[in-house]
Design a protein around this motif. Structure first.
Motif, PDB file in Angstrom:
ATOM      1  N   UNK A 172      -4.700   3.861  -3.607  1.00 41.10           N
ATOM      2  CA  UNK A 172      -3.537   3.197  -4.194  1.00 41.10           C
ATOM      3  C   UNK A 172      -3.611   1.685  -3.991  1.00 41.10           C
ATOM      4  N   UNK A 173      -4.030   1.276  -2.801  1.00 37.29           N
ATOM      5  CA  UNK A 173      -4.157  -0.176  -2.562  1.00 37.29           C
ATOM      6  C   UNK A 173      -5.260  -0.779  -3.429  1.00 37.29           C
ATOM      7  N   UNK A 174      -6.372  -0.082  -3.546  1.00 39.98           N
ATOM      8  CA  UNK A 174      -7.475  -0.601  -4.363  1.00 39.98           C
ATOM      9  C   UNK A 174      -7.058  -0.761  -5.818  1.00 39.98           C
ATOM     10  N   UNK A 175      -6.212   0.151  -6.301  1.00 36.48           N
ATOM     11  CA  UNK A 175      -5.773   0.102  -7.687  1.00 36.48           C
ATOM     12  C   UNK A 175      -4.873  -1.095  -7.981  1.00 36.48           C
ATOM     13  N   UNK A 176      -4.363  -1.759  -6.946  1.00 37.77           N
ATOM     14  CA  UNK A 176      -3.585  -2.985  -7.140  1.00 37.77           C
ATOM     15  C   UNK A 176      -4.454  -4.121  -7.684  1.00 37.77           C
ATOM     16  N   UNK A 177      -5.770  -3.972  -7.580  1.00 38.00           N
ATOM     17  CA  UNK A 177      -6.677  -5.054  -7.976  1.00 38.00           C
ATOM     18  C   UNK A 177      -7.220  -4.902  -9.395  1.00 38.00           C
TER      19      UNK A 177
END
Length: 317
Positions: A172-177
């Motif tokens: 989920x955090x990676x998808x913020x990029x």
């Protein structure tokens, strides 16, 4: 070595070469790419040793940092590489016995490196590398995409039993990029006609045992040649075999060259452990997914993997 110690170790050094395993998958390639990019952000020199087994699947999705010819590293790091038996043939063989640090998630890791950072509960080595990079530098889109590929491919797009709540939180955090839906489409929702024809051949070759719980199938050099396929077209065959209804242990034999075969296992770990089977044949991996290489014909490989499966089953009774 724990992750904080790895972060400090990397900060204190320069001129790195990152090693990946034979027949590289998204985890080893994504980890290597992300780690090199992160070290570059710190002003350090870091390259991945070119791996001859990289398939076209990764074209356009990973910003590879291949070492230029003549590059002489000072420090050797391996990622997602559980044993030196998985070093590719060619230049990487020169680094046998020279790995200073291994970052991995395989419980079967042989601790061949001088230092090992190991988390056997991680769904992918990408999770370990993610935490290390977070301690080194800010993420960016290229690093995030490389880590997303590492984690999503080793977790079967978050469908395998190794997926944990932590796996989802990291993704989920990676998808913020960035928008990584093209990654999912490429790696999990696209199959070439060649792959589909190979799946048909694999199905025709399947033999079933133990009331359909075990299946063993194979694809020969002749099969691949008949549809003009290469190893890149065979990457998902093992996962495909494991989707057959009722199957809890799927063994897929691929003939790589005359007298040389690769065996891929996909299992329900509550029924049988893939890594225990492959360990009997000199390979390794995880409880649900493992692999090994064996000499001999396809027929020989089918027999030895059957014998190993039955040996593990009998031991667990």
């Amino acid at each position: 070595m724990n992750e904080q110690q790895v972060i400090q170790w990397l900060r204190e050094r320069d001129n790195f070469l990152v090693l990946t395993h034979i027949r590289p998958d998204g985890d080893t390639l994504g980890c290597a790419t992300a780690l090199c990019l992160a070290l570059e952000k710190l002003g350090k020199t870091a390259y991945t040793l070119p791996n001859p087994g990289v398939t076209r699947t990764y074209e356009g999705y990973l910003n590879f940092r291949w070492a230029p010819e003549g590059y002489v590293p000072e420090h050797i790091v391996a990622v997602d590489l559980a044993t030196e038996n998985l070093f590719p043939e060619g230049p990487q063989q020169a680094y046998l016995g020279k790995t200073e640090l291994c970052i991995d998630h395989h419980g079967s890791n042989t601790l061949y490196a001088q230092e090992t950072c190991l988390d056997p509960d991680a769904a992918a080595a990408g999770e370990v590398v993610y935490r290390i990079i977070k301690g080194l530098c800010p993420l960016d889109r290229d690093i995030a995409q490389a880590l997303y590929i590492a984690i999503s491919t080793d977790s079967g797009c978050f469908a395998y039993s190794n997926t944990t709540p932590a796996t989802h939180r990291i993704a989920a955090e990676l998808m913020e990029y960035g928008d990584f839906s093209p990654v999912n489409k490429n790696f999990f929702q696209t199959r070439s006609f060649k792959e589909l024809r190979l799946q048909s051949m694999l199905m025709a070759s399947e033999q079933f045992f133990e009331d359909g719980k075990i299946c063993i199938g194979s694809v020969s050099i002749a099969d691949k040649a008949s549809v003009d396929a290469d190893e890149g077209d065979c990457e998902e065959l093992a996962a495909f075999a494991a989707t057959i209804e009722g199957v809890r242990c799927a063994a897929t034999v691929r003939e790589l060259a005359p007298g040389k075969c690769k065996i891929s296992l996909r299992t329900d770990p509550h029924y049988i452990s893939a890594d225990q089977i492959c360990a009997l044949l000199g390979g390794g991996g995880h409880q649900a997914a493992a692999g090994c290489r064996v000499p001999g014909s396809v027929e020989h490989a089918r027999q030895v993997v059957y014998d190993s499966i039955m040996q593990v089953l009998r031991a667990e009774v």
